[in-house]
Design a protein around this motif. Structure first.
Motif, PDB file in Angstrom:
ATOM      1  N   ARG A  82     -19.986 -51.374  55.297  1.00 15.00           N
ATOM      2  CA  ARG A  82     -20.520 -51.845  53.930  1.00 15.00           C
ATOM      3  C   ARG A  82     -21.427 -53.071  54.061  1.00 15.00           C
ATOM      4  O   ARG A  82     -22.050 -53.294  53.226  1.00 15.00           O
ATOM      5  CB  ARG A  82     -19.213 -52.147  53.097  1.00 15.00           C
ATOM      6  N   GLN A  83     -20.677 -54.033  55.273  1.00 13.32           N
ATOM      7  CA  GLN A  83     -21.922 -55.211  55.423  1.00 13.32           C
ATOM      8  C   GLN A  83     -23.166 -54.669  55.856  1.00 13.32           C
ATOM      9  O   GLN A  83     -24.121 -55.441  55.620  1.00 13.32           O
ATOM     10  CB  GLN A  83     -21.044 -56.062  56.370  1.00 13.32           C
ATOM     11  N   GLN A  84     -23.285 -53.597  56.580  1.00 16.18           N
ATOM     12  CA  GLN A  84     -24.705 -53.139  57.069  1.00 16.18           C
ATOM     13  C   GLN A  84     -25.423 -52.495  55.998  1.00 16.18           C
ATOM     14  O   GLN A  84     -26.682 -52.900  55.859  1.00 16.18           O
ATOM     15  CB  GLN A  84     -24.360 -51.990  58.097  1.00 16.18           C
TER      16      GLN A  84
ATOM     17  N   ILE B 290     -30.462 -45.759  56.382  1.00 19.66           N
ATOM     18  CA  ILE B 290     -29.161 -46.494  56.533  1.00 19.66           C
ATOM     19  C   ILE B 290     -28.332 -45.470  56.009  1.00 19.66           C
ATOM     20  O   ILE B 290     -27.064 -45.274  56.387  1.00 19.66           O
ATOM     21  CB  ILE B 290     -29.290 -47.726  55.645  1.00 19.66           C
TER      22      ILE B 290
ATOM     23  N   THR C 117     -28.989 -48.246  66.324  1.00 18.71           N
ATOM     24  CA  THR C 117     -28.594 -49.022  67.263  1.00 18.71           C
ATOM     25  C   THR C 117     -27.156 -49.372  66.957  1.00 18.71           C
ATOM     26  O   THR C 117     -26.858 -50.004  66.225  1.00 18.71           O
ATOM     27  CB  THR C 117     -29.320 -50.394  67.644  1.00 18.71           C
ATOM     28  N   GLY C 118     -26.212 -49.023  68.196  1.00 18.33           N
ATOM     29  CA  GLY C 118     -24.825 -49.430  67.812  1.00 18.33           C
ATOM     30  C   GLY C 118     -24.100 -48.445  66.715  1.00 18.33           C
ATOM     31  O   GLY C 118     -24.665 -47.937  65.733  1.00 18.33           O
TER      32      GLY C 118
ATOM     33  N   VAL D 247     -39.339 -48.915  63.960  1.00 22.19           N
ATOM     34  CA  VAL D 247     -38.452 -49.929  64.204  1.00 22.19           C
ATOM     35  C   VAL D 247     -37.280 -50.098  63.469  1.00 22.19           C
ATOM     36  O   VAL D 247     -36.348 -50.418  63.744  1.00 22.19           O
ATOM     37  CB  VAL D 247     -39.296 -51.325  64.068  1.00 22.19           C
TER      38      VAL D 247
ATOM     39  N   GLN E  50     -26.588 -55.667  54.087  1.00 24.18           N
ATOM     40  CA  GLN E  50     -27.606 -56.343  55.094  1.00 24.18           C
ATOM     41  C   GLN E  50     -28.893 -55.366  54.760  1.00 24.18           C
ATOM     42  O   GLN E  50     -30.024 -55.995  54.793  1.00 24.18           O
ATOM     43  CB  GLN E  50     -27.326 -55.981  56.633  1.00 24.18           C
TER      44      GLN E  50
ATOM     45  N   ALA F 129     -33.676 -49.325  64.948  1.00 22.34           N
ATOM     46  CA  ALA F 129     -32.611 -50.637  64.711  1.00 22.34           C
ATOM     47  C   ALA F 129     -31.309 -50.034  64.061  1.00 22.34           C
ATOM     48  O   ALA F 129     -30.325 -50.262  64.450  1.00 22.34           O
ATOM     49  CB  ALA F 129     -33.324 -51.507  64.003  1.00 22.34           C
ATOM     50  N   ILE F 130     -31.540 -49.193  62.962  1.00 23.66           N
ATOM     51  CA  ILE F 130     -30.435 -48.727  62.356  1.00 23.66           C
ATOM     52  C   ILE F 130     -29.695 -47.966  63.219  1.00 23.66           C
ATOM     53  O   ILE F 130     -28.393 -47.920  63.054  1.00 23.66           O
ATOM     54  CB  ILE F 130     -30.943 -47.918  61.045  1.00 23.66           C
TER      55      ILE F 130
END
Lengths: 145, 71
Positions: free
Chosen positions: A28-30, A138, A18-19, A11, A33, A15-16
């Motif tokens: 950097r925001q990701q 990530i 995705t996009g 999962v 997160q 998710a990582i």
């Protein structure tokens, strides 16, 4: 137990991927997160471990060791957050995450060497590997090694 | 697997699944939303969680000492 880890890892990885982030700021925001996500996973795992201990499924010495390691990861998380905050680009933030992955690996190794109870070892390893997977995925998705 | 282990497994699964879904949703939203939260705000939330973890670990150690267990 293995299934739970595999599912979580899948999962998280899905998710990582995705996009595609288009700007360094978004990346950097990701990464920031990701740090928050790891803290959420860790917080829940810590509570689950406490419940297991209270049900006498994990010996007290193992319980104390695991809690101590959780505390170490908490401190590591705060250090990583400061590092991300002070980084000026994606590459710098990825370096922060990679450093955290190395430290998490060491904590996992320590757990394998110290813990006596098979149940404690299994739970501990699953938690640490889940955290490692999120961090490493990530970093990799954003261009790290 | 005995019943006690099955219970713990069920508890862990029930906690891990929402985490996985939560992570998926958060990252999907982050990718879809051009107006992401400022990095400072995100890290502030993460730090609050990490601090709660550290506090809980200390409380567990204090409880064990109160119960008369030496480390």
């Amino acid at each position: 137990m293995k299934k739970a880890f595999s599912l979580l890892a899948l999962v998280a990885l899905g998710a990582i991927l995705t996009g595609c982030p288009s700007t360094s700021s978004t990346q950097r925001q990701q990464i920031a997160q990701a740090s928050q996500n790891v803290s959420i996973v860790l917080k829940g795992a810590q509570q689950a471990e406490i419940v297991s201990y209270q049900q006498h499924l994990i010996p007290i010495q193992d319980h104390l060791f695991i809690q101590h390691q959780f505390s170490s990861i908490g401190t590591l998380g705060q250090t990583t957050d400061t590092c991300i905050l002070n980084s000026t680009n994606t590459s710098g933030a990825v370096t922060c995450i990679n450093a955290a992955v190395v430290a998490v690996d060491q904590i996992n190794t320590n757990g394998g060497l110290y813990l006596k109870s098979d149940k404690a070892k299994q739970d501990f390893s699953m938690t640490i590997l889940s955290i490692r997977t999120i961090l490493a995925s990530i970093a990799q998705a954003l261009g790290g090694k | 697997m005995n019943s006690a282990e099955a219970l713990v497994l069920a508890q862990l699964l029930s906690q891990l699944l929402p985490f996985g879904i939560g992570i998926y949703n958060q990252i999907r939203e982050a990718n879809a939303d051009a107006n992401l939260k400022p990095i400072e705000d995100i890290l502030k939330l993460a730090d609050a969680n990490y601090q709660a973890i550290i506090d809980a670990a200390k409380a567990q150690e204090a409880q064990a000492q109160a119960d008369g267990v030496s480390q």
